[in-house]
Scaffold this motif. Structure first.
Motif, PDB file in Angstrom:
ATOM      1  N   PHE A  97       0.819  -0.551  -0.229  1.00  0.00           N
ATOM      2  CA  PHE A  97       0.075  -0.233  -0.182  1.00  0.00           C
ATOM      3  C   PHE A  97       0.598   1.335   0.180  1.00  0.00           C
ATOM      4  O   PHE A  97       0.196   2.038  -0.931  1.00  0.00           O
ATOM      5  CB  PHE A  97      -0.809   0.219   1.299  1.00  0.00           C
ATOM      6  N   LEU A  98       1.812   1.441   0.663  1.00  0.00           N
ATOM      7  CA  LEU A  98       3.212   2.012   0.702  1.00  0.00           C
ATOM      8  C   LEU A  98       4.705   2.496   0.644  1.00  0.00           C
ATOM      9  O   LEU A  98       4.850   0.983   1.243  1.00  0.00           O
ATOM     10  CB  LEU A  98       2.927   2.670   2.126  1.00  0.00           C
TER      11      LEU A  98
ATOM     12  N   THR B 240       2.679   5.207  -4.030  1.00  0.00           N
ATOM     13  CA  THR B 240       1.582   3.956  -3.085  1.00  0.00           C
ATOM     14  C   THR B 240       0.824   3.321  -3.893  1.00  0.00           C
ATOM     15  O   THR B 240       0.907   3.544  -5.704  1.00  0.00           O
ATOM     16  CB  THR B 240       0.456   4.955  -2.854  1.00  0.00           C
TER      17      THR B 240
ATOM     18  N   ASN C  84      -7.226   4.275  -4.090  1.00  0.00           N
ATOM     19  CA  ASN C  84      -7.379   4.344  -2.746  1.00  0.00           C
ATOM     20  C   ASN C  84      -6.081   5.507  -2.999  1.00  0.00           C
ATOM     21  O   ASN C  84      -5.740   5.753  -2.013  1.00  0.00           O
ATOM     22  CB  ASN C  84      -7.532   3.326  -2.271  1.00  0.00           C
ATOM     23  N   CYS C  85      -5.365   5.309  -3.595  1.00  0.00           N
ATOM     24  CA  CYS C  85      -3.958   5.997  -4.018  1.00  0.00           C
ATOM     25  C   CYS C  85      -4.093   7.386  -2.929  1.00  0.00           C
ATOM     26  O   CYS C  85      -3.130   8.007  -1.963  1.00  0.00           O
ATOM     27  CB  CYS C  85      -3.338   6.309  -5.429  1.00  0.00           C
TER      28      CYS C  85
ATOM     29  N   ARG D  92      -4.309   7.487   0.165  1.00  0.00           N
ATOM     30  CA  ARG D  92      -3.525   6.787   1.201  1.00  0.00           C
ATOM     31  C   ARG D  92      -2.534   7.273   1.195  1.00  0.00           C
ATOM     32  O   ARG D  92      -1.378   7.706   2.185  1.00  0.00           O
ATOM     33  CB  ARG D  92      -2.986   5.219   0.622  1.00  0.00           C
TER      34      ARG D  92
ATOM     35  N   SER E 244       1.386   1.702   8.041  1.00  0.00           N
ATOM     36  CA  SER E 244       0.181   2.053   6.795  1.00  0.00           C
ATOM     37  C   SER E 244      -0.044   1.227   5.738  1.00  0.00           C
ATOM     38  O   SER E 244      -0.165   0.910   4.812  1.00  0.00           O
ATOM     39  CB  SER E 244       0.772   3.853   5.842  1.00  0.00           C
TER      40      SER E 244
ATOM     41  N   GLN F 100      -3.604  -3.456   5.664  1.00  0.00           N
ATOM     42  CA  GLN F 100      -4.886  -3.720   5.104  1.00  0.00           C
ATOM     43  C   GLN F 100      -5.659  -2.593   6.225  1.00  0.00           C
ATOM     44  O   GLN F 100      -6.221  -2.403   5.812  1.00  0.00           O
ATOM     45  CB  GLN F 100      -4.677  -4.784   4.186  1.00  0.00           C
TER      46      GLN F 100
ATOM     47  N   SER G  84      -5.038   0.368   7.125  1.00  0.00           N
ATOM     48  CA  SER G  84      -5.135   1.343   6.121  1.00  0.00           C
ATOM     49  C   SER G  84      -6.150   2.139   5.179  1.00  0.00           C
ATOM     50  O   SER G  84      -6.257   2.293   5.298  1.00  0.00           O
ATOM     51  CB  SER G  84      -3.902   1.108   4.726  1.00  0.00           C
ATOM     52  N   ASP G  85      -7.166   0.850   5.224  1.00  0.00           N
ATOM     53  CA  ASP G  85      -8.064   0.633   4.497  1.00  0.00           C
ATOM     54  C   ASP G  85      -9.091   1.714   5.834  1.00  0.00           C
ATOM     55  O   ASP G  85      -9.761   1.895   5.184  1.00  0.00           O
ATOM     56  CB  ASP G  85      -8.162  -0.899   4.673  1.00  0.00           C
TER      57      ASP G  85
ATOM     58  N   VAL H  18      -8.697   5.045   4.673  1.00  0.00           N
ATOM     59  CA  VAL H  18      -9.082   5.465   4.502  1.00  0.00           C
ATOM     60  C   VAL H  18     -10.420   6.083   3.983  1.00  0.00           C
ATOM     61  O   VAL H  18     -11.423   6.501   2.972  1.00  0.00           O
ATOM     62  CB  VAL H  18      -8.592   4.513   2.787  1.00  0.00           C
TER      63      VAL H  18
END
Length: 297
Positions: free
Chosen positions: A44-45, A82, A87-88, A91, A165, A168, A171-172, A175
């Motif tokens: 994700f990052l 990202t 979702n960038c 994030r 981050s 998931q 992070s989700d 978001v």
């Protein structure tokens, strides 16, 4: 007040027109291929990288893009990528903002944004949202915010922030917190956003929020950014990497836009000097369909 609204509408309409210029077909095609290939492979990052990695990515591409990357290298030290999963933007904003708080230890900013978050919660309730549908997302964001302040029992390091981050389950949720924040702001100021939403999708504000703001994986544009910036009171700079020459004849320049919260606009307008600009501490790089984090020198 009507004159001010008309002025805001004129500026925002110009932004809609400008946004279309950044959607270069060949860049979109290249970026789409990158997203398709990399989305399932990268976290994700990503790690912080020198901007030379961006030049290497486009080494066989447009000379204009390579020239713009050289210009970017004069102002920015690094990029953090990202995942391109729709979702960038959220994030990128999430990490850039929390990283800023961790490094600055700006407790006044934390207190300020907590107040704004509470107002956002009240907005959602006033719009008819049931609290249990969003309370977990709000709780988790506030926990992350507290964790980047030193001296707390659950304080974390920069490496731990990176790892969180990339998790998931964390992070989700953050978001989704931002998506609810943006949706609530758009609905609260529906008369303001309606003409821009209709210009983009020809749908109602309610349908736009339901189909393009709240669901995970839906890409963000200037409406989402404006709403999040206004709701949280956080200025955001977006730097655009496209093939346009700019407004200086044949010279190449890098365009950017600062999304300044309405509250900051009003503060500046009524200040004694009236000339001090609000400097964004979140800077993102936009390539058609994707956002990454930029680090100024």
């Amino acid at each position: 007040m009507q004159n001010q609204d008309a002025s805001e509408t004129s500026v925002q309409t110009s932004e809609v027109d400008d946004w279309a210029n950044f959607r270069d077909d060949d860049i979109l095609q290249q970026q789409s291929a990158i997203v398709t290939e990399e989305a399932g492979k990268i976290p994700f990052l990503g790690d912080k990288e020198p901007l030379t990695s961006l030049a290497a990515e486009y080494k066989s591409g447009s000379p204009i893009l390579l020239e713009k990357i050289k210009l970017l290298n004069e102002q920015y030290a690094a990029i953090r990528r990202t995942r391109g999963d729709g979702n960038c933007f959220f994030r990128s904003f999430m990490f850039a903002y929390l990283e800023h708080i961790l490094e600055s230890q700006d407790r006044a900013e934390v207190d300020r944004i907590k107040t704004n978050v509470e107002e956002c919660r009240k907005t959602l309730l006033s719009l008819g949202y049931v609290e249990f549908t969003f309370e977990d997302f709000f709780t988790l964001f506030l926990e992350q915010l507290e964790s980047v302040l030193s001296g707390n029992e659950d304080s974390i390091s920069h490496d731990e922030l990176v790892q969180r981050s990339r998790d998931q389950s964390i992070s989700d949720y953050v978001v989704m917190f931002f998506r609810f924040i943006a949706s609530g702001e758009i609905k609260k100021r529906s008369e303001f956003y309606e003409p821009f939403i209709q210009g983009l999708t020809n749908t109602s504000v309610q349908q736009f929020c339901k189909s393009s703001v709240e669901p995970m994986g839906e890409e963000s544009d200037h409406v989402h950014i404006t709403a999040l910036s206004d709701a949280l009171g956080v200025p955001i700079r977006v730097v655009y990497l496209d093939r346009s020459h700019g407004d200086k004849g044949s010279s190449v320049s890098v365009n950017h836009h600062d999304f300044t919260p309405v509250a900051c606009d009003l503060t500046n307008a009524t200040s004694a000097s009236g000339s001090e600009a609000v400097k964004p501490f979140v800077t993102l790089l936009y390539r058609p369909g994707h956002y990454d984090i930029l680090y100024p020198k």
